[in-house]
Design a protein around this motif. Structure first.
Motif, mmCIF file in Angstrom:
data_model
loop_
_atom_site.group_PDB
_atom_site.id
_atom_site.type_symbol
_atom_site.label_atom_id
_atom_site.label_comp_id
_atom_site.label_asym_id
_atom_site.label_seq_id
_atom_site.Cartn_x
_atom_site.Cartn_y
_atom_site.Cartn_z
ATOM 1 N N SER A 217 62.963 37.757 53.221
ATOM 2 C CA SER A 217 62.514 36.487 52.646
ATOM 3 C C SER A 217 61.014 36.476 52.379
ATOM 4 O O SER A 217 60.506 35.537 51.773
ATOM 5 C CB SER A 217 62.878 35.334 53.579
ATOM 6 N N LYS A 218 60.295 37.493 52.774
ATOM 7 C CA LYS A 218 58.837 37.551 52.631
ATOM 8 C C LYS A 218 58.425 38.586 51.582
ATOM 9 O O LYS A 218 57.483 39.329 51.766
ATOM 10 C CB LYS A 218 58.167 37.888 53.975
ATOM 11 N N GLN A 219 59.120 38.652 50.479
ATOM 12 C CA GLN A 219 58.798 39.615 49.431
ATOM 13 C C GLN A 219 57.496 39.222 48.740
ATOM 14 O O GLN A 219 57.293 38.069 48.388
ATOM 15 C CB GLN A 219 59.928 39.690 48.403
ATOM 16 N N LEU A 220 56.591 40.196 48.554
ATOM 17 C CA LEU A 220 55.321 39.967 47.889
ATOM 18 C C LEU A 220 55.272 40.779 46.609
ATOM 19 O O LEU A 220 55.672 41.942 46.574
ATOM 20 C CB LEU A 220 54.157 40.398 48.795
ATOM 21 N N ASN A 221 54.736 40.175 45.571
ATOM 22 C CA ASN A 221 54.543 40.884 44.318
ATOM 23 C C ASN A 221 53.129 41.441 44.327
ATOM 24 O O ASN A 221 52.150 40.696 44.223
ATOM 25 C CB ASN A 221 54.752 39.938 43.140
ATOM 26 N N LEU A 222 52.995 42.735 44.465
ATOM 27 C CA LEU A 222 51.692 43.374 44.538
ATOM 28 C C LEU A 222 51.332 44.110 43.248
ATOM 29 O O LEU A 222 50.414 44.929 43.234
ATOM 30 C CB LEU A 222 51.646 44.340 45.733
ATOM 31 N N GLN A 223 52.037 43.787 42.163
ATOM 32 C CA GLN A 223 51.707 44.416 40.884
ATOM 33 C C GLN A 223 50.295 43.993 40.490
ATOM 34 O O GLN A 223 49.920 42.829 40.584
ATOM 35 C CB GLN A 223 52.676 43.976 39.785
ATOM 36 N N GLY A 224 49.510 44.930 40.083
ATOM 37 C CA GLY A 224 48.160 44.641 39.645
ATOM 38 C C GLY A 224 47.156 44.552 40.781
ATOM 39 O O GLY A 224 45.965 44.349 40.536
ATOM 40 N N TYR A 225 47.597 44.694 42.022
ATOM 41 C CA TYR A 225 46.673 44.646 43.157
ATOM 42 C C TYR A 225 46.027 46.009 43.328
ATOM 43 O O TYR A 225 46.698 47.037 43.332
ATOM 44 C CB TYR A 225 47.396 44.245 44.441
ATOM 45 N N LYS A 226 44.701 46.030 43.415
ATOM 46 C CA LYS A 226 43.979 47.280 43.600
ATOM 47 C C LYS A 226 43.260 47.213 44.942
ATOM 48 O O LYS A 226 42.453 46.317 45.177
ATOM 49 C CB LYS A 226 42.962 47.473 42.481
ATOM 50 N N PHE A 227 43.563 48.143 45.821
ATOM 51 C CA PHE A 227 42.913 48.193 47.130
ATOM 52 C C PHE A 227 41.605 48.937 46.993
ATOM 53 O O PHE A 227 41.549 50.053 46.467
ATOM 54 C CB PHE A 227 43.817 48.891 48.155
ATOM 55 N N ASP A 228 40.520 48.326 47.470
ATOM 56 C CA ASP A 228 39.195 48.937 47.420
ATOM 57 C C ASP A 228 38.732 49.160 48.861
ATOM 58 O O ASP A 228 38.335 48.227 49.549
ATOM 59 C CB ASP A 228 38.225 48.024 46.677
ATOM 60 N N ARG A 229 38.778 50.397 49.328
ATOM 61 C CA ARG A 229 38.439 50.733 50.695
ATOM 62 C C ARG A 229 36.979 50.378 50.995
ATOM 63 O O ARG A 229 36.644 49.892 52.063
ATOM 64 C CB ARG A 229 38.692 52.208 50.965
ATOM 65 N N GLU A 230 36.071 50.596 50.030
ATOM 66 C CA GLU A 230 34.656 50.287 50.248
ATOM 67 C C GLU A 230 34.464 48.789 50.473
ATOM 68 O O GLU A 230 33.708 48.366 51.342
ATOM 69 C CB GLU A 230 33.808 50.770 49.073
ATOM 70 N N GLU A 231 35.149 47.986 49.699
ATOM 71 C CA GLU A 231 35.054 46.535 49.857
ATOM 72 C C GLU A 231 35.619 46.101 51.209
ATOM 73 O O GLU A 231 35.047 45.254 51.890
ATOM 74 C CB GLU A 231 35.803 45.819 48.735
ATOM 75 N N ALA A 232 36.732 46.690 51.636
ATOM 76 C CA ALA A 232 37.341 46.343 52.925
ATOM 77 C C ALA A 232 36.431 46.733 54.072
ATOM 78 O O ALA A 232 36.295 45.994 55.043
ATOM 79 C CB ALA A 232 38.697 47.043 53.066
ATOM 80 N N ASN A 233 35.764 47.873 53.983
ATOM 81 C CA ASN A 233 34.870 48.329 55.047
ATOM 82 C C ASN A 233 33.540 47.573 55.070
ATOM 83 O O ASN A 233 32.842 47.579 56.070
ATOM 84 C CB ASN A 233 34.613 49.823 54.932
ATOM 85 N N ALA A 234 33.190 46.925 53.989
ATOM 86 C CA ALA A 234 31.933 46.181 53.908
ATOM 87 C C ALA A 234 31.987 44.906 54.758
ATOM 88 O O ALA A 234 30.959 44.366 55.087
ATOM 89 C CB ALA A 234 31.615 45.845 52.456
ATOM 90 N N ARG A 235 33.139 44.445 55.097
ATOM 91 C CA ARG A 235 33.266 43.198 55.881
ATOM 92 C C ARG A 235 32.901 43.442 57.259
ATOM 93 O O ARG A 235 32.791 43.448 58.208
ATOM 94 C CB ARG A 235 34.684 42.667 55.794
#
Length: 75
Positions: A57-75
Motif C-alpha cells: 500500500s506504500k508504493q512510491l513513484n520515483l520516476q524522474g528522481y535523481k539521487f545526488d550523493r554530494e547534496e545528501a552528504n552536505a547536510r
C-alpha cells in the motif's frame, strides 16, 4: 511469615522496595513475581501477509528522481 503487597517496575533487574517499607530493607526475603497483563496491552506480531499488504500500500513513484550523493552528504 509477614507479607506486604506493592506495585513496582523492575529496572535492569532491580526491584525497589517503597520507602514506606523501610523495615524490610536488609532483610532475608522470599520474592514471588506476578505480572499484570491487561487485555489491551498484549499485541500480536503481524503476519507475513499483513506486512506484505502494508508495504504494497506504500508504493512510491520515483520516476524522474535523481539521487545526488554530494547534496545528501552536505547536510
Amino acid at each position: 511469615m509477614n507479607a506486604i503487597e506493592f506495585e513496582t517496575v523492575a529496572e535492569n533487574g532491580v526491584l525497589k522496595i517503597p520507602d514506606e517499607y523501610q523495615e524490610w530493607y536488609n532483610q532475608s526475603l522470599k520474592v514471588i513475581l506476578l505480572t499484570q497483563t491487561l487485555k489491551n496491552t498484549v499485541k500480536k506480531s503481524p503476519s507475513k501477509e499483513e506486512i506484505q499488504a502494508f508495504f504494497a500500500s506504500k508504493q512510491l513513484n520515483l520516476q524522474g528522481y535523481k539521487f545526488d550523493r554530494e547534496e545528501a552528504n552536505a547536510r
